[in-house]
Design a protein around this motif. Structure first.
Motif, PDB file in Angstrom:
ATOM      1  N   GLU A 112      -6.997   0.289   4.071  1.00 37.94           N
ATOM      2  CA  GLU A 112      -5.780   0.918   4.589  1.00 37.94           C
ATOM      3  C   GLU A 112      -5.579   2.326   4.041  1.00 37.94           C
ATOM      4  N   LEU A 113      -6.030   2.548   2.816  1.00 38.85           N
ATOM      5  CA  LEU A 113      -5.798   3.823   2.146  1.00 38.85           C
ATOM      6  C   LEU A 113      -7.086   4.636   2.007  1.00 38.85           C
ATOM      7  N   ALA A 171       0.827  -1.206   0.000  1.00 39.30           N
ATOM      8  CA  ALA A 171       0.000   0.000   0.000  1.00 39.30           C
ATOM      9  C   ALA A 171       0.862   1.257   0.000  1.00 39.30           C
ATOM     10  N   LYS A 196      -6.371  -3.087   0.802  1.00 40.48           N
ATOM     11  CA  LYS A 196      -5.710  -1.821   0.460  1.00 40.48           C
ATOM     12  C   LYS A 196      -6.700  -0.658   0.501  1.00 40.48           C
TER      13      LYS A 196
END
Length: 244
Positions: free
Chosen positions: A75-76, A47, A72
């Protein structure tokens, strides 16, 4: 997902070089570089690499595996990213991708489209007007007639398109295809040309505007752009070899 050292400067340098090559290929074929969108294929890359490129200005990222992509995305979540699902999609995974990707490139059979439509119907309505969300998709075509590769065959494309076009919460935006892996650079050109012809015939036949052609990867994106690609999917040339 295991993190590894990310050389941000190297990634940015390779990315900038690819951006220029994409623009040059567009200009050389008489096209506006803005009409060709680069998808940075980030599968198997951490990521952190996506974050580096996103801060550098890249918005579109492609993922092949559902669980990796969703991880991802979580997380982002603070980033502005257009997520593209470009890998083979199992019908049982349709529930996990519906409404979570800007564009799904790999719809290749009616059963999958039906599962996706069913899931879209279950999502909450958006806005004050109560409109239901619509999922943008591409139909994946097996342009190389390869038994081992996903994609609807060319003879079945028109029927599939007509069936999927009837689903109110799926919007067909174009086609995606990959030439045989053994065909690189100029050898891939006829396959790209054929996909463009199929798209144009499809638009005429069913009367739905389909502007996009997702075709071309690291080894052949210049030829794909010259043949009309609106999305090119490039991973290795930007991120380097995939860590395993």
């Amino acid at each position: 997902m295991n993190e590894c050292h990310v050389d941000g400067a190297a990634i940015i340098a390779r990315y900038d070089a690819v951006v220029e090559k994409v623009a040059e290929a567009a200009r050389n074929s008489g096209r506006n570089p803005k009409d060709v969108k680069l998808i940075a294929v980030s599968k198997r890359h951490p990521a952190e690499a996506i974050k580096i490129l996103n801060k550098h200005g890249q918005l579109d990222f492609g993922e092949n595996y559902v669980q990796e992509a969703l991880s991802k995305q979580e997380e982002l979540a603070e980033l502005t990213v257009n997520w593209h699902f470009i890998g083979h999609l199992q019908s049982k995974k349709a529930k996990d991708v519906a409404g979570r990707f800007t564009l799904i490139h790999s719809i290749d059979r009616l059963a999958l489209a039906q599962k996706l439509q069913n899931r879209m119907q279950m999502l909450p309505v958006s806005g004050l007007d109560g409109e239901r969300k619509v999922q943008d998709i591409l139909l994946q075509v097996n342009i190389g007639d390869e038994a081992q590769k996903s994609g609807v065959d060319k003879d079945g494309l028109f029927e599939l398109a007509e069936q999927v076009a009837a689903f109110p919460q799926l919007r067909i935006c174009g086609l995606m295809g990959m030439p045989p892996a053994s065909c690189v650079a100029e050898e891939a050109r006829p396959f790209f040309s054929n996909l463009r012809i199929l798209r144009d015939e499809l638009v005429t036949r069913i009367g739905i505007p389909m502007e996009h052609l997702s075709m071309g990867m690291t080894q052949d994106y210049v030829q794909a752009i010259e043949e009309g690609a609106t999305f090119v999917r490039i991973g290795t040339e930007i991120f380097g070899p995939r860590p395993y």
